[in-house]
Each structure stands twice: as structure tokens, then as C-alpha cells.
Design a protein around this motif. Structure first.
Motif, mmCIF file in Angstrom:
data_model
loop_
_atom_site.group_PDB
_atom_site.id
_atom_site.type_symbol
_atom_site.label_atom_id
_atom_site.label_comp_id
_atom_site.label_asym_id
_atom_site.label_seq_id
_atom_site.Cartn_x
_atom_site.Cartn_y
_atom_site.Cartn_z
ATOM 1 N N VAL A 177 2.532 10.364 7.229
ATOM 2 C CA VAL A 177 1.537 11.069 6.386
ATOM 3 C C VAL A 177 0.557 10.291 5.834
ATOM 4 O O VAL A 177 -0.215 11.007 5.415
ATOM 5 N N PHE A 178 0.836 8.987 5.982
ATOM 6 C CA PHE A 178 -0.293 7.962 5.307
ATOM 7 C C PHE A 178 -1.446 7.849 6.376
ATOM 8 O O PHE A 178 -2.344 7.270 6.065
ATOM 9 N N TYR B 134 -4.077 -1.745 2.509
ATOM 10 C CA TYR B 134 -4.920 -0.784 2.762
ATOM 11 C C TYR B 134 -5.932 -1.243 3.880
ATOM 12 O O TYR B 134 -6.497 -0.039 4.479
ATOM 13 N N ASP B 135 -6.330 -2.274 3.824
ATOM 14 C CA ASP B 135 -7.587 -2.740 4.711
ATOM 15 C C ASP B 135 -7.271 -3.593 6.097
ATOM 16 O O ASP B 135 -8.195 -3.625 6.859
ATOM 17 N N ALA C 7 0.812 -1.123 0.113
ATOM 18 C CA ALA C 7 -0.051 -0.061 -0.099
ATOM 19 C C ALA C 7 0.895 1.331 -0.015
ATOM 20 O O ALA C 7 0.490 2.273 -0.606
ATOM 21 N N SER C 8 1.994 1.175 0.658
ATOM 22 C CA SER C 8 2.719 2.260 0.828
ATOM 23 C C SER C 8 3.412 2.533 -0.574
ATOM 24 O O SER C 8 4.012 1.533 -1.065
ATOM 25 N N LYS D 54 -1.347 0.035 6.552
ATOM 26 C CA LYS D 54 -1.315 -0.900 7.681
ATOM 27 C C LYS D 54 -0.297 -2.177 7.505
ATOM 28 O O LYS D 54 -0.376 -2.857 6.727
ATOM 29 N N PHE D 55 0.466 -1.994 8.606
ATOM 30 C CA PHE D 55 1.738 -2.775 8.824
ATOM 31 C C PHE D 55 1.540 -3.858 9.698
ATOM 32 O O PHE D 55 2.289 -4.650 9.527
ATOM 33 N N GLY D 56 0.517 -3.761 10.512
ATOM 34 C CA GLY D 56 0.419 -4.783 11.704
ATOM 35 C C GLY D 56 0.416 -6.188 11.665
ATOM 36 O O GLY D 56 -0.437 -6.745 10.635
#
Ligand code: PNW
Length: 481
Positions: free
Chosen positions: A435-436, A389-390, A352-353, A441-443
Motif C-alpha cells: 500500500v505504500f 523515502y528517497d 520510512a514505513s 524503499k528497502f532495496g
């Protein structure tokens, strides 16, 4: 679907450290509670909410300030060796200076460290992960030389407060990012745009502050505390666009400009030659009397050299490089000073990044380059991970990413003799991705930012990571080596 290489079938050593990480501003919240001072991210995102996607900020975020026991329970559930987190300078020192200590802030970190130790988890502590007290920014921030002593005083205080229970210290997280984006391009706090000068001044003081903290530890704390002090540097792997000599030189030059900028002074002494040469030449052509790259005195070169007991490496992506084709000599910024241009190949899978591509083949090349360049320093991967993203619980892309990168690391250990002693997934829980905001979401655990409770839920990657840690294997039929 991308085609993945076979996973390495050799066991990770028994003492290999597996862990996960967070940072204070991204997870704590409680931005003004219990005496915490304002930091540069609080100020920037309060005065300029458009700076982040959806106006998201760290005021509450994961509320880890109040939920740290729950977080430690998740870390425990993962069965990792270590947890990497950072100290919020302004929570400990509200105005940045050691003349006013906030006891509640100190107690928070003592509680967190106690909780980790009680659960047999090694704390890896980052002293500075981008959240400078606003008062110190008002006094000039990283581009001002005063910051060196302010940081050294703060680091000494951290060693004395927490050093009984902390054996792995990291002075800074990713100075390249906060210097370049904070004081060059202006895309991170404090949002200053001084490309070509600001990032170099910031880096110069970060290097001196890092060295001073290491010397303080060496002289005042190591004899009794016996820990290690390192620094966390980040870089992509820069792959030559073709096998031409020019592109291979461009790869090396780019690595010197983003990684050698910090690693060369610390592991070898002074800035890389190519930086000194390019920046001097371009500065003079631009009408400066001296180079925009500050100079170290011979004494300073010696003082900074040898000041890392280990290297922390954050790496996520690769880029292609070649010599920069068209640039006006007036173009300002370390990007232009490098005279290299870089881009992502369209065929590489993306996270997503916008800067995250899935190139696990790059990590072995990067580790090999670091080994050869810096005489094989003891290295821990302090961050690596995948964004979507989700925040889906069925996070197969994250699972693939972690498995593939770990395989590349194991290959580098095995085939190149690279000295890697640990790996740290970014990140424990979905959190404020700068900034995003909350859109990248990286978790390993999902966080429900719509519930006041900030409910944490395990993603599928949790089970996979637990299994890797338990078996020390990436595949079923893995072998001792
Ligand atoms: C790191 N890049 O930042 C930071 O240490 C973390 O706080 C952050 O959440 C994490 O990685 C994910 O972004 C980076 O452009 C930011 O290559 C940008 C880059 C790399 C790392």
C-alpha cells in the motif's frame, strides 16, 4: 543521532547463509503477459487505485519478468549464498486450478532457477507471497475450506516442476499479515473487512494447506529430491512496558497471538491455550454460540504438528506492551481478543514505513523466546531490512540497521545457543511496497522508476554487505569462535 551498541566481534560460521529476497508481485511486472492470470492485487489496485500511495501498482514495477538476468547478476555481485523469491500462482496457473498450466510462466521460473544455479546461488522459493489468483478469491479465497486442496495441488505441481533444482521451499510468506490485513482489517488484498472472524478462518485454512503441502513433499518428493519445506512467519519483539508480572504476561500473550497463532500448531500442536481461552470467552460474551476461533480435530492437530523442516522468520521492529486498559467486549478483531495493547516508544529511530523502528536489541530477545518456546527450531531470518523515502545511494541508516541486527543475531547464536543458519536482507531492489507503493524503499539497489529501463544502481550498503559476507565479520578485528 541514535547511540548504537558495539557490534559483535565473533565470526559467522563458514556455512552461515547470507542472502537477499524479493517477491513476485513486488518486482515482476508483466501483470498480463504471456498468459498470466489476474491475481487479487491486480484486481484490487486496478479497481481501486486509491488503495496505494500515488495509485502505484505492480503492473510494471521493476520489470523483473524481463530483467531477471540483470537481477541475478546483482545477486551474484553481492556474493550472497542464496536468493529468496516467490512464485506467482496466477503466472503458473492462470485460473488457480491445475487443469490449465501456463507453459510460459513455468518457463520463466525455470529460467530464473537455471540462471541462479549457473551462478552458484541457492534458490529459496516461496510458494505463496500474497498474490492469490482472482478466480480462487471469487471461489471464496482463504476463508473458504476449498482453498486447502487448491493450494495442495499447486504446491505439488511446484515440487514436481522445480524440485530437482530447489532444496529450500517456503509454503507461505507471513500468513499473519495476509490473513489479518486481507480478511480482517481489509488493508491488503482482497481488502475484506471481517475482523474477528475472517483472519481466523484464513489462518485455519493456511495451516491446513501448509501441512498438506509438507506431507505431499514428505511422501512424494523428499525421497528423490531431498529438500526442506518450511514456512515464513513474521513478528515484532514485544517488550514488556515495565518489569511488572502483568506486562511480562502481556508480552507472552501478544507473541502467542501473532506468532504462536501459526507456530504453535506447527511446532507444538493446536492453537495456544491463551488464544483458545480468550477468543472463546469473548465470543460467548458477544453472543456467538461457539468460539470465533475454528477448532482442529485431534486428527488435524496431529496432521499439522511437526510440519516444518525449518522456520523462516521475518522481523523488523519491536513494540512495548501492557494489558489492554479499556475495551468494550463488543470490539472485534484479534487485536482485541489478545487483550494486550502495544505501541512504539517515541525515542526509537524510525524508518520510512510507519511500522518500522530500529530496535536491534529486540532480535536477540525474540530469538531467545522462540528457542525456549519451540525447542530451538532450525531458523533462517528470511527478511530483515530498512526503508527510507528517497532510495538514497548513501544509505548509512540501512547500513547501521543491517549491522546492528546481524550483531544481535550473532549474540543470540553465541550467548543463547539459538539455531540460526542464515540471514536474508529485504530486499534486493527497491520495489512496490504494497500500500505504500514506491514511496518506501528497502532495496540494496536503487531502481529508477522514472526510466523505462528501470535502471538499478548499487547503494553504499551493497559494499558493506559484500564485505560482511567476504570476511564473515561485522568489525575489523573479528575472531573465530
Ligand atoms: C513484509 N509489519 O511485510 C513482506 O513479506 C514483504 O513483502 C514486504 O515488502 C516487507 O516485509 C516490508 O514491508 C511486512 O507491519 C509488512 O510489521 C508489515 C509488517 C511486517 C512485514
Amino acid at each position: 543521532a541514535p547511540c548504537y551498541a558495539t557490534l559483535n566481534n565473533k565470526k559467522f560460521p563458514d556455512d552461515f547463509m547470507f542472502g537477499t529476497a524479493t517477491s513476485s508481485y513486488q518486482v515482476e511486472g508483466a501483470w498480463n503477459e504471456d498468459g498470466k492470470g489476474e491475481n487479487i492485487w491486480d484486481r484490487l489496485l486496478h479497481t481501486n487505485p486509491n488503495f496505494t500511495v500515488n495509485g502505484d501498482n505492480g503492473d510494471i514495477t521493476c520489470n523483473s519478468y524481463h530483467k531477471y538476468k540483470e537481477d541475478v547478476a546483482l545477486v551474484k555481485e553481492l556474493n550472497v549464498t542464496h536468493y529468496r523469491f516467490s512464485l506467482a500462482w496466477a503466472r503458473i496457473l492462470p485460473n488457480g486450478h491445475v487443469d490449465q498450466i501456463n507453459e510460459a510462466g513455468v518457463q520463466y521460473y525455470k529460467n530464473l532457477i537455471t540462471e541462479l544455479r549457473a551462478n552458484n546461488i541457492e534458490p529459496l522459493v516461496t510458494i505463496y507471497h500474497w498474490d492469490l489468483p482472482q478466480t480462487l478469491q471469487d471461489e471464496g479465497g482463504w476463508p473458504s475450506s476449498d482453498i486447502v486442496d487448491r493450494y495442495a495441488d499447486y504446491a505439488r505441481l511446484c515440487f514436481s516442476l522445480f524440485g530437482e533444482d530447489v532444496k529450500y521451499w517456503m509454503t507461505f510468506n507471513e500468513p499473519k499479515e495476509f490473513c489479518l490485513q486481507g480478511y480482517g482489517e481489509g488493508t491488503n488484498a482482497p481488502g475484506i473487512k471481517e475482523s474477528g472472524t475472517g483472519e481466523y478462518l484464513c489462518a485455519h485454512h493456511v495451516l491446513k494447506a501448509h501441512a498438506k503441502a509438507w506431507h505431499i513433499y514428505e511422501e512424494e518428493f523428499r525421497p528423490t529430491q531431498n529438500g526442506q519445506v518450511g514456512i515464513v512467519l513474521d513478528t515484532n519483539w514485544y517488550e514488556p512496558a515495565t518489569d511488572s508480572a502483568e506486562d511480562e504476561i502481556a508480552s507472552d500473550t501478544k507473541l502467542q497471538f501473532v506468532f504462536g497463532w501459526y507456530a504453535h500448531p506447527i511446532f507444538k500442536g493446536d492453537y495456544p491455550e491463551v488464544m483458545k481461552n480468550n477468543i472463546q470467552r469473548r465470543s460467548l460474551a458477544q453472543g456467538y454460540a461457539v468460539s470465533r476461533l475454528p477448532e482442529f480435530t485431534p486428527e488435524e492437530i496431529e496432521y499439522v504438528k511437526g510440519t516444518a523442516d525449518f522456520l523462516g522468520l521475518n522481523t523488523y521492529s519491536s513494540m512495548l506492551v501492557q494489558p489492554r486498559k479499556y475495551t468494550d467486549v463488543s470490539a472485534m478483531g484479534s487485536e482485541y481478543d489478545s487483550e494486550v495493547e502495544e505501541w512504539y516508544d517515541d525515542s526509537w529511530p524510525k524508518g520510512a514505513s510507519p511500522w518500522l523502528v530500529v530496535t536491534p536489541w529486540g532480535i536477540q530477545k525474540l530469538l531467545r523466546w522462540i528457542k525456549n518456546e519451540y525447542n530451538n527450531p532450525r531458523t533462517i531470518i528470511t527478511e530483515n531490512g530498512y526503508s527510507d523515502y528517497d532510495g538514497t545511494l548513501d544509505d548509512v541508516d540501512r547500513i547501521n540497521y543491517i549491522q546492528q541486527y546481524l550483531s544481535g543475531i550473532r549474540d543470540a547464536m553465541d550467548e543463547d545457543g539459538v539455531n540460526v543458519f542464515g540471514y536474508t536482507v529485504w530486499t534486493l531492489i527497491d520495489n512496490l511496497e504494497w500500500v505504500f507503493g514506491f514511496t518506501n524503499k528497502f532495496g540494496l539497489y536503487n531502481v529508477d522508476f522514472n526510466s523505462p529501463n528501470r535502471t538499478r544502481t548499487a547503494k553504499k550498503s551493497v559494499g558493506v554487505y559484500q564485505n560482511i559476507i567476504r570476511t564473515r565479520c561485522l568489525v575489523d578485528d573479528c575472531i573465530d569462535s
